[in-house]
Design a protein around this motif. Structure first.
Motif, PDB file in Angstrom:
ATOM      1  N   SER A 122      60.102  51.236  38.075  1.00 18.51           N
ATOM      2  CA  SER A 122      61.516  51.438  38.417  1.00 18.51           C
ATOM      3  C   SER A 122      61.702  52.686  39.272  1.00 18.51           C
ATOM      4  CB  SER A 122      62.359  51.547  37.140  1.00 18.51           C
ATOM      5  OG  SER A 122      61.942  52.646  36.340  1.00 18.51           O
ATOM      6  N   PHE A 123      60.866  53.705  39.034  1.00 16.23           N
ATOM      7  CA  PHE A 123      60.945  54.918  39.848  1.00 16.23           C
ATOM      8  C   PHE A 123      60.568  54.602  41.295  1.00 16.23           C
ATOM      9  CE2 PHE A 123      58.798  58.710  41.650  1.00 16.23           C
ATOM     10  CZ  PHE A 123      59.886  59.562  41.684  1.00 16.23           C
ATOM     11  N   ILE A 124      59.517  53.835  41.484  1.00 18.45           N
ATOM     12  CA  ILE A 124      59.107  53.460  42.844  1.00 18.45           C
ATOM     13  C   ILE A 124      60.202  52.641  43.525  1.00 18.45           C
ATOM     14  CG2 ILE A 124      57.461  52.078  44.178  1.00 18.45           C
ATOM     15  CD1 ILE A 124      55.316  52.894  42.116  1.00 18.45           C
ATOM     16  N   TYR A 125      60.815  51.721  42.760  1.00 21.97           N
ATOM     17  CA  TYR A 125      61.884  50.881  43.321  1.00 21.97           C
ATOM     18  C   TYR A 125      63.085  51.742  43.738  1.00 21.97           C
ATOM     19  CZ  TYR A 125      65.644  47.453  43.599  1.00 21.97           C
ATOM     20  OH  TYR A 125      66.713  46.701  44.033  1.00 21.97           O
ATOM     21  N   LEU A 126      63.406  52.750  42.924  1.00 27.61           N
ATOM     22  CA  LEU A 126      64.575  53.603  43.185  1.00 27.61           C
ATOM     23  C   LEU A 126      64.264  54.794  44.087  1.00 27.61           C
ATOM     24  CD1 LEU A 126      66.043  53.674  39.567  1.00 27.61           C
ATOM     25  CD2 LEU A 126      66.973  52.422  41.523  1.00 27.61           C
ATOM     26  N   LEU A 127      63.001  54.928  44.472  1.00 28.99           N
ATOM     27  CA  LEU A 127      62.547  56.101  45.206  1.00 28.99           C
ATOM     28  C   LEU A 127      63.424  56.458  46.404  1.00 28.99           C
ATOM     29  CD1 LEU A 127      60.334  58.175  44.901  1.00 28.99           C
ATOM     30  CD2 LEU A 127      58.882  56.786  46.366  1.00 28.99           C
ATOM     31  N   PRO A 128      63.821  55.494  47.250  1.00 25.28           N
ATOM     32  CA  PRO A 128      64.658  55.861  48.402  1.00 25.28           C
ATOM     33  C   PRO A 128      66.004  56.467  48.017  1.00 25.28           C
ATOM     34  CG  PRO A 128      63.713  53.673  48.690  1.00 25.28           C
ATOM     35  CD  PRO A 128      63.449  54.078  47.276  1.00 25.28           C
ATOM     36  N   LEU A 129      66.477  56.155  46.803  1.00 24.36           N
ATOM     37  CA  LEU A 129      67.749  56.696  46.348  1.00 24.36           C
ATOM     38  C   LEU A 129      67.584  58.072  45.711  1.00 24.36           C
ATOM     39  CD1 LEU A 129      69.181  53.467  44.668  1.00 24.36           C
ATOM     40  CD2 LEU A 129      69.669  54.321  46.971  1.00 24.36           C
ATOM     41  N   LEU A 130      66.374  58.371  45.254  1.00 26.69           N
ATOM     42  CA  LEU A 130      66.113  59.629  44.552  1.00 26.69           C
ATOM     43  C   LEU A 130      65.541  60.715  45.449  1.00 26.69           C
ATOM     44  CD1 LEU A 130      64.495  58.193  41.286  1.00 26.69           C
ATOM     45  CD2 LEU A 130      66.795  59.139  41.522  1.00 26.69           C
ATOM     46  N   MET A 131      64.736  60.304  46.409  1.00 25.12           N
ATOM     47  CA  MET A 131      64.019  61.260  47.257  1.00 25.12           C
ATOM     48  C   MET A 131      64.287  60.962  48.736  1.00 25.12           C
ATOM     49  SD  MET A 131      62.383  63.276  45.161  1.00 25.12           S
ATOM     50  CE  MET A 131      61.122  64.052  46.192  1.00 25.12           C
ATOM     51  N   PRO A 132      64.243  61.981  49.588  1.00 28.05           N
ATOM     52  CA  PRO A 132      64.508  61.775  51.021  1.00 28.05           C
ATOM     53  C   PRO A 132      63.303  61.186  51.766  1.00 28.05           C
ATOM     54  CG  PRO A 132      64.090  64.088  50.598  1.00 28.05           C
ATOM     55  CD  PRO A 132      64.083  63.405  49.248  1.00 28.05           C
ATOM     56  N   VAL A 133      62.878  59.995  51.339  1.00 30.34           N
ATOM     57  CA  VAL A 133      61.751  59.329  51.994  1.00 30.34           C
ATOM     58  C   VAL A 133      62.211  58.514  53.198  1.00 30.34           C
ATOM     59  CG1 VAL A 133      60.265  59.248  49.967  1.00 30.34           C
ATOM     60  CG2 VAL A 133      61.907  57.419  50.336  1.00 30.34           C
TER      61      VAL A 133
END
Length: 512
Positions: free
Chosen positions: A332-343
């Motif tokens: 779930s962290f990988i899925y949400l990564l664009p929302l959590l981190m400036p990737v």
């Protein structure tokens, strides 16, 4: 004597997670982004060390001084908050160990911290990273004191309260939550220990220079909070505040809920009820004052540690469920990564606009939705601005009578950080820069950086006071918050210009 093999495995896992934490803090930031506007102000404080500042307490300036001593490069700027995140995980690991948690519990709490908004927090050089670290350490040392009744833990507690205060006054909310929570529970016996009062004296001694500074400067923190309340906190929705508490740890939600639930219902954790009471009281106080949701982040590492220990006991030898929990956490962290981190780059965010809008990521402090998250818009256009100012700076012959004045602290700090001229000394009427003007010589030339919504693009106000006014350019970086901010070179000032600027400085100081 040989080291216990289990201990070696634990140390190996701990080192792995700590290195992973630092690695991800760099890897998951798109190179298109520059430093954040707040980071520039904090870095500039290294050049003006003092017992206090109008924006933040003085501890950050000491970290900035160390960063400057190590070259002031972007790498070391980013490394400092990442290391604070590392120590936060280390304290969580120690709390899990205190609770007699096994290796699974310790790995769970490490992953819970990494796969959360704490990772994003630790990529920005702001007081927030040390704030979370200090809160976590405070919980740890109180746990140790209530268990061992040894004075050394009280003094360690006091030191972190003091350092937390010198880092961000936000820690006072934790103390407001702690005191009634301890009084309600049997742990109130702490108030009979003379070492508590000696520890309090130690804390007061450490913070006294800043307290004296606040008193002598008529409590600028109060003015700062009033401005914050009027411009930002007024847009805070209390329901959103509580929703945000769980969104921050969505990937670790089962561990967080286990921590909260176990502190309420699990018999073995009943003696730690002061922690859940502190959590609830502090959240209520934050909500009452309409605080920003991330102000409460320091409450969560200790809850994650309790949750990890509880789950490790429930899932003992249940390998499929344990594996499923890890998969959910990381997946779930990988899925949400664009929302959590400036990737994502700005163009990618625009392309996924609806996804960001649904979770409120595009809502700024003004209460309105924009094209990018506010933090991301605050991380662009600064190098372009510095280059424009450098172009103007290079045209001035006598730089000893030049004033570089920006519209806000972000502009001033970015110019000072990115300019190729090391002593450019850009200032502003905004934040701490108001007190950093050097007006020992009459102003002959003037580089002005304007607000991005410039109401006087022809500089009609300044025309009577300068022989020549030239627009050097303006920020054109797409999606930058400062896009449209102009850079002007005003040459050959009339004598009254210096007096006008001095009077404006005093007027601004009186307003503050």
């Amino acid at each position: 004597m040989k080291e216990n093999p289990n201990r070696l495995t634990e140390y190996g896992c701990l080192v792995f997670f700590l290195i992973l934490k630092v690695f991800l803090s760099f890897l998951l930031v798109n190179s298109v982004y520059e430093l954040h506007r707040d980071e520039f102000l904090h870095l500039d404080q290294a050049n003006h060390l003092a017992q206090g500042f109008t924006s933040v307490p003085p501890l950050t300036s000491l970290f900035s001084w160390l960063i400057k001593a190590f070259g002031n490069g972007v790498f070391i700027v980013k490394l400092v908050p990442a290391l604070m995140g590392v120590f936060t995980i280390l304290y969580c690991w120690k709390i899990a160990d205190f609770l007699k948690g096994n290796l699974l519990a310790k790995c769970l709490v490490a992953i819970a911290c990494i796969c959360s908004s704490l990772l994003r927090l630790n990529t920005l050089y702001q007081p927030n990273s040390f704030d979370v670290l200090a809160w976590t350490a405070i919980f740890y040392y109180l746990l140790k004191y209530f268990d061992k009744n040894e004075a050394k833990y009280l003094y360690a507690f006091a030191v972190f309260v003091a350092l937390g205060f010198l880092n961000k006054y936000n820690i006072l909310f934790l103390i407001i939550g702690l005191i009634p929570a301890i009084i309600i529970t049997p742990n109130r016996k702490i108030f009979k220990d003379k070492h508590l009062y000696l520890a309090v004296l130690l804390a007061l001694l450490i913070i006294s220079p800043n307290v004296i500074w606040q008193i002598s400067h008529h409590f600028p923190v109060v003015t700062h909070m009033r401005i914050l309340q009027a411009t930002q906190l007024v847009h805070v929705n209390r329901i959103d505040f509580f929703i945000g508490q769980f969104l921050f740890f969505f990937s670790s939600i089962f561990i967080l809920l286990a921590g909260i639930g176990s502190l309420i219902f699990y018999k073995d954790f009943r003696k730690y009820s002061w922690i859940i009471l502190t959590y609830l009281i502090t959240l209520i106080v934050f909500s009452y004052f309409k605080a920003k949701d991330y102000y409460a982040l320091g409450l969560y590492p200790v809850l994650l540690a309790f949750g990890a220990v509880y789950i490790s006991r429930v899932l003992a030898k249940k390998y499929i469920l344990t594996g499923a929990l890890f998969v959910f956490n990381v997946g779930s962290f990988i899925y949400l990564l664009p929302l959590l981190m400036p990737v994502y780059s700005p163009a990618q965010i625009i392309a996924h606009h609806k996804r960001f809008e649904r979770v409120g990521a595009l809502r700024w402090e003004d209460g309105k939705n924009h094209q990018l998250p506010q933090d991301y818009a605050d991380m662009q256009g600064w190098k372009e601005l510095a280059a424009l100012v450098d172009s103007a700076y290079g045209k001035v012959k006598d730089k000893s009578t030049l004033l570089v004045r920006a519209d806000n602290y972000g502009q001033a700090g970015a110019i000072n950080y990115y300019s190729k001229y090391k002593n450019i000394n850009a200032v502003s009427y905004n934040a701490d820069y108001l007190y950093w003007f050097k007006m020992d010589k009459p102003v002959k030339d003037f580089i002005m950086i304007t607000y991005w919504k410039d109401e006087d693009p022809q500089r009609k106000r300044e025309q009577p006071y300068f022989r020549r006014i030239t627009k050097i350019g303006e920020i054109k970086t797409p999606y930058a918050r400062e896009r449209g901010a102009g850079v002007f070179l005003l040459e050959d000032a009339k004598p009254q210009v210096t007096d006008i600027i001095k009077s404006e400085i005093e007027e601004e100081k009186n307003d503050h």
